[in-house]
Design an enzyme around this catalytic site. Sequence first.
Site, PDB file in Angstrom:
ATOM      1  CG  HIS A 199      -1.727  -1.199   1.399  1.00  0.00           C
ATOM      2  ND1 HIS A 199      -2.712  -1.559   0.505  1.00  0.00           N
ATOM      3  CD2 HIS A 199      -1.697  -2.176   2.325  1.00  0.00           C
ATOM      4  CE1 HIS A 199      -3.255  -2.695   0.901  1.00  0.00           C
ATOM      5  NE2 HIS A 199      -2.664  -3.096   2.001  1.00  0.00           N
ATOM      6  CD  GLU A 207      -2.923  -3.912   5.591  1.00  0.00           C
ATOM      7  OE1 GLU A 207      -3.645  -3.283   4.810  1.00  0.00           O
ATOM      8  OE2 GLU A 207      -2.627  -5.108   5.428  1.00  0.00           O
ATOM      9  CG  HIS A 222       0.932  -6.690   3.303  1.00  0.00           C
ATOM     10  ND1 HIS A 222       1.249  -5.425   2.853  1.00  0.00           N
ATOM     11  CD2 HIS A 222      -0.412  -6.776   3.234  1.00  0.00           C
ATOM     12  CE1 HIS A 222       0.138  -4.782   2.548  1.00  0.00           C
ATOM     13  NE2 HIS A 222      -0.892  -5.580   2.750  1.00  0.00           N
ATOM     14  NE  ARG A 279      -5.493  -7.921  -6.609  1.00  0.00           N
ATOM     15  CZ  ARG A 279      -6.440  -7.319  -7.313  1.00  0.00           C
ATOM     16  NH1 ARG A 279      -6.263  -7.011  -8.569  1.00  0.00           N
ATOM     17  NH2 ARG A 279      -7.598  -7.057  -6.749  1.00  0.00           N
TER      18      ARG A 279
END
Length: 310
Positions: free
Chosen positions: A97, A115, A172, A192
């Site tokens: 991200h 996150e 991740h 992605r």
Amino acid sequence: MDSIIELVPDFKGKIWGGRRLETEFGYEIPAGPVGECWAISAHENGDDVIASGAYAGKTLSWLWAEHRELFGNCEGDVFPLLVKIIDADDDLSIQVHPDDAYAGEHENGSLGKKECWYVLSAEEGGTIVVGQNASSREEFAQMVEEGRWDELLNVIPIHTGDFFQIDPGCVHAIKGGTVILETQQSSDVTYRVYDYDRPGDDGQLRPLHLAQSLDVIDYGMAAPESGAVTAPEVDGVTTLVTTDCYTVERLSVAGELTFPTPYPFTCVSVIEGEGTVNGKPVKKGSHLLALSACDALELTGTMTVITSHL
Ligand code: ZN
């Protein structure tokens, strides 16, 4: 107006999802593989509806826009946090991200995405991807081109109760057999890197975003070896992480526990057991949003609760 509100979770079908949101949490979910429960969310892609009380039927984004006084007149265009439960029956894509600056510039002013994951359950021998081993953009691109995923990705074992902070720029992936409570910035921007050449529902491969990924990956970030929680528990409270976007705690309730909440709002998720929160009966799978008028959570019962706040 109650100082604590309940929201109606929003469920997302995902090709990698399962049925554990129904079998382990008792939610009524749509048919097919369901990957995500957006439990506390005002994001436009899953804006939760208020379940009861004076504002029943309105969305959390509406409440944030129209009644900022309920959030202590906290500033910000959007309600800043998003709490999800993720049921990964199959592996999620390898992803990364952006931070606020990159997302703001390249993704229509969106927030970036920081996150963190609390592992609710993991299969025996389960693993997760957190971090990567290339030291530069060129090395990363070359390893991707040559398909050297085993060398590139930092794969580590996971266990129930592990905790991982995933900063922007950290490569991740949640792997199959894992259920996670995710606390994140309210953002839906994912790049992605790799999707295992796996077709989606429509038979097509989902798009990859390698160029953006190469831009945002932090090549100097150290990769962790474990997600074991080492922070001490003090009077039932363990602070799992504090960042500039959120602080996340785990509350272990055995009898009674008072948790002061001098915050604009506090997200509350019951992940195990049952009891009450300020008189409201709750059980595993209950999510509450305590507003600024709530000075403290008064918890009773035998349960484990994850809280988050600014
Ligand atoms: Zn992610």
